[in-house]
Motif scaffolding. Structure first.
Motif, PDB file in Angstrom:
ATOM      1  N   TRP A  82       0.851  -1.191   0.000  1.00 23.94           N
ATOM      2  CA  TRP A  82       0.000   0.000   0.000  1.00 23.94           C
ATOM      3  C   TRP A  82       0.886   1.240   0.000  1.00 23.94           C
ATOM      4  O   TRP A  82       1.897   1.284   0.698  1.00 23.94           O
ATOM      5  CB  TRP A  82      -0.873   0.060   1.253  1.00 23.94           C
ATOM      6  CG  TRP A  82      -1.861  -1.051   1.400  1.00 23.94           C
ATOM      7  CD1 TRP A  82      -2.452  -1.772   0.417  1.00 23.94           C
ATOM      8  CD2 TRP A  82      -2.392  -1.552   2.637  1.00 23.94           C
ATOM      9  NE1 TRP A  82      -3.327  -2.698   0.957  1.00 23.94           N
ATOM     10  CE2 TRP A  82      -3.310  -2.578   2.322  1.00 23.94           C
ATOM     11  CE3 TRP A  82      -2.200  -1.227   3.971  1.00 23.94           C
ATOM     12  CZ2 TRP A  82      -4.016  -3.284   3.285  1.00 23.94           C
ATOM     13  CZ3 TRP A  82      -2.907  -1.930   4.943  1.00 23.94           C
ATOM     14  CH2 TRP A  82      -3.806  -2.944   4.595  1.00 23.94           C
ATOM     15  N   GLY A  83       0.463   2.262  -0.733  1.00 27.93           N
ATOM     16  CA  GLY A  83       1.154   3.541  -0.705  1.00 27.93           C
ATOM     17  C   GLY A  83       0.511   4.486   0.291  1.00 27.93           C
ATOM     18  O   GLY A  83      -0.371   4.106   1.068  1.00 27.93           O
ATOM     19  N   VAL A  84       0.937   5.738   0.259  1.00 29.07           N
ATOM     20  CA  VAL A  84       0.444   6.731   1.203  1.00 29.07           C
ATOM     21  C   VAL A  84      -1.067   6.870   1.100  1.00 29.07           C
ATOM     22  O   VAL A  84      -1.785   6.844   2.101  1.00 29.07           O
ATOM     23  CB  VAL A  84       1.134   8.091   0.966  1.00 29.07           C
ATOM     24  CG1 VAL A  84       0.520   9.165   1.850  1.00 29.07           C
ATOM     25  CG2 VAL A  84       2.628   7.976   1.253  1.00 29.07           C
ATOM     26  N   LEU A 138      -5.932   3.878  -1.639  1.00 30.20           N
ATOM     27  CA  LEU A 138      -6.952   3.631  -2.652  1.00 30.20           C
ATOM     28  C   LEU A 138      -6.441   3.915  -4.057  1.00 30.20           C
ATOM     29  O   LEU A 138      -6.953   3.355  -5.031  1.00 30.20           O
ATOM     30  CB  LEU A 138      -8.199   4.473  -2.375  1.00 30.20           C
ATOM     31  CG  LEU A 138      -9.143   3.945  -1.291  1.00 30.20           C
ATOM     32  CD1 LEU A 138     -10.245   4.948  -1.007  1.00 30.20           C
ATOM     33  CD2 LEU A 138      -9.750   2.602  -1.692  1.00 30.20           C
ATOM     34  N   THR A 139      -5.448   4.782  -4.167  1.00 29.23           N
ATOM     35  CA  THR A 139      -4.912   5.107  -5.487  1.00 29.23           C
ATOM     36  C   THR A 139      -3.437   4.750  -5.615  1.00 29.23           C
ATOM     37  O   THR A 139      -2.831   5.021  -6.657  1.00 29.23           O
ATOM     38  CB  THR A 139      -5.097   6.608  -5.791  1.00 29.23           C
ATOM     39  OG1 THR A 139      -4.529   7.383  -4.727  1.00 29.23           O
ATOM     40  CG2 THR A 139      -6.576   6.948  -5.933  1.00 29.23           C
ATOM     41  N   SER A 140      -2.845   4.146  -4.586  1.00 24.32           N
ATOM     42  CA  SER A 140      -1.434   3.758  -4.665  1.00 24.32           C
ATOM     43  C   SER A 140      -1.246   2.362  -4.069  1.00 24.32           C
ATOM     44  O   SER A 140      -0.506   2.173  -3.113  1.00 24.32           O
ATOM     45  CB  SER A 140      -0.538   4.784  -3.967  1.00 24.32           C
ATOM     46  OG  SER A 140      -0.968   5.010  -2.636  1.00 24.32           O
ATOM     47  N   SER A 141      -1.977   1.415  -4.657  1.00 20.20           N
ATOM     48  CA  SER A 141      -1.835   0.004  -4.332  1.00 20.20           C
ATOM     49  C   SER A 141      -2.074  -0.739  -5.636  1.00 20.20           C
ATOM     50  O   SER A 141      -2.119  -0.137  -6.707  1.00 20.20           O
ATOM     51  CB  SER A 141      -2.849  -0.412  -3.264  1.00 20.20           C
ATOM     52  OG  SER A 141      -4.169  -0.360  -3.795  1.00 20.20           O
ATOM     53  N   LYS A 158       3.750   3.385   4.914  1.00 25.58           N
ATOM     54  CA  LYS A 158       3.994   4.465   3.963  1.00 25.58           C
ATOM     55  C   LYS A 158       3.354   5.771   4.433  1.00 25.58           C
ATOM     56  O   LYS A 158       3.760   6.847   4.007  1.00 25.58           O
ATOM     57  CB  LYS A 158       3.464   4.076   2.579  1.00 25.58           C
ATOM     58  CG  LYS A 158       4.266   2.976   1.914  1.00 25.58           C
ATOM     59  CD  LYS A 158       5.701   3.420   1.642  1.00 25.58           C
ATOM     60  CE  LYS A 158       6.554   2.306   1.065  1.00 25.58           C
ATOM     61  NZ  LYS A 158       6.114   1.897  -0.269  1.00 25.58           N
ATOM     62  N   ARG A 159       2.356   5.677   5.298  1.00 27.40           N
ATOM     63  CA  ARG A 159       1.776   6.888   5.892  1.00 27.40           C
ATOM     64  C   ARG A 159       2.588   7.318   7.103  1.00 27.40           C
ATOM     65  O   ARG A 159       2.801   8.496   7.327  1.00 27.40           O
ATOM     66  CB  ARG A 159       0.315   6.647   6.283  1.00 27.40           C
ATOM     67  CG  ARG A 159      -0.617   6.460   5.107  1.00 27.40           C
ATOM     68  CD  ARG A 159      -2.054   6.626   5.525  1.00 27.40           C
ATOM     69  NE  ARG A 159      -2.376   7.999   5.853  1.00 27.40           N
ATOM     70  CZ  ARG A 159      -2.984   8.850   5.025  1.00 27.40           C
ATOM     71  NH1 ARG A 159      -3.331   8.454   3.822  1.00 27.40           N
ATOM     72  NH2 ARG A 159      -3.255  10.074   5.406  1.00 27.40           N
TER      73      ARG A 159
END
Length: 312
Positions: A34-36, A39-42, A144-145
């Motif tokens: 998962w990215g930060v 929903l838009t970076s996985s 990532k967060r």
């Protein structure tokens, strides 16, 4: 090494009134990294992720991604995904589940209805059914967060899963990194911080018995933050543990002062004065961020409203 979590613990920053707000949670399984902005970076289609964010905006629905605890192989081929939806407002709280091979069908849901507590489109679109198993614990692990979520959240999720706590999931974001490990418990929608395995087990035992454990509780996500603090204050003042006993029925005022009315299912009511303060001395709200003074919700007074007061 100082982290946002160690600073928050050192300064004994209060937890009450810090939970994310959502009347309804929509949780979609998405394995892998998962990215930060998950929903838009996985590995979920980012076009779908943006569309889900837009569909949920202003409806009271919060969308998040979940995955099973453990090592997360970079696997893009996901045949079937678990989906949960939970409405957390007392008096109409429910938790439903489904599986899907096409996450795009979530866009066919009526998000406004879900936010108001109507699950019929979830049932019709996804074949939803009541969740009848153990309560669910969603632990924030998205490093990532904030690195604290991974360093503290992932071991907690792994420990709970290994010890046989069914219904343990990792989740992308619950806010309040400095309170890691953080978790959301469904079906009641209470959020906890600085969690440890034994405490989580006590919380889940309480859920099975219809009780709310207030130790370590950040608040019920069904309410805005002044209401979260007020409801927990009434529980502390009265010793009330029943999950569906209390509801926030009115919030008057604006930052930094609110008057919150909390009602009991038996007819009793309380007026709770809540003030927004600043957490001092300055500390990081998230690892890597500049020093700041995070907002805190302080309960100034709890006053029971007797019939004569209510009538007036």
């Amino acid at each position: 090494m100082s982290t946002c979590t160690s600073a928050s613990r050192h300064f004994a920053e209060p937890l009450a009134g810090t939970a994310p707000t959502a009347r309804t949670w929509l949780l979609l399984e998405q394995p892998g990294p998962w990215g930060v902005r998950a929903l838009t970076s996985s590995h979920l289609d980012p076009v779908l992720g943006r569309a889900l964010e837009a569909a949920a905006e202003g409806t009271g629905v919060r969308v998040a991604l979940i995955r099973r605890p453990g090592r997360h192989a970079d696997c893009r081929d996901v045949r079937e995904r678990q989906v949960y939806v939970a409405h957390t407002v007392p008096g109409n709280a429910w938790l439903r589940e489904a599986t899907t091979t096409d996450p795009g069908t979530l866009l066919d849901l009526d998000f406004t209805a879900l936010g108001m507590g109507d699950h019929r489109t979830f049932d019709a679109v996804l074949g939803g059914r009541p969740h009848i198993g153990d309560p669910l614990a969603f632990i924030c692990t998205n490093g990532k967060r904030d690195r604290c979520c991974a360093l503290l959240g992932r071991p907690l999720a792994a420990e709970l899963s290994a010890s046989g706590v069914r219904g343990t999931w990792e989740v992308t974001h619950l806010g309040g990194h400095r309170f890691s490990p953080t978790l959301l418990v469904l079906p009641f929608g209470y959020v906890y911080g600085r969690a440890e395995a034994q405490h989580v087990k006590e919380v889940l035992r309480g859920v099975r018995e219809g009780r709310i454990v207030t130790e370590g509780c950040r608040g019920a996500s069904a309410w805005e933050r002044p209401g979260q603090a007020a409801e927990l204050a009434v529980r502390a003042a009265t010793g009330e543990e029943a999950s569906d006993a209390l509801a926030v029925i009115r919030t008057e005022g604006a930052a930094p002062h609110w008057d919150v009315t909390v009602a009991h299912a038996d007819g009793r009511r309380w007026s709770v004065a809540v003030a927004q303060g600043a957490s001092l001395p300055p500390r990081q709200e998230s690892c890597g961020s500049a020093l700041g003074s995070p907002a805190r919700m302080d309960v100034v007074a709890v006053r029971e409203l007797f019939p004569a007061v209510l009538a007036g």
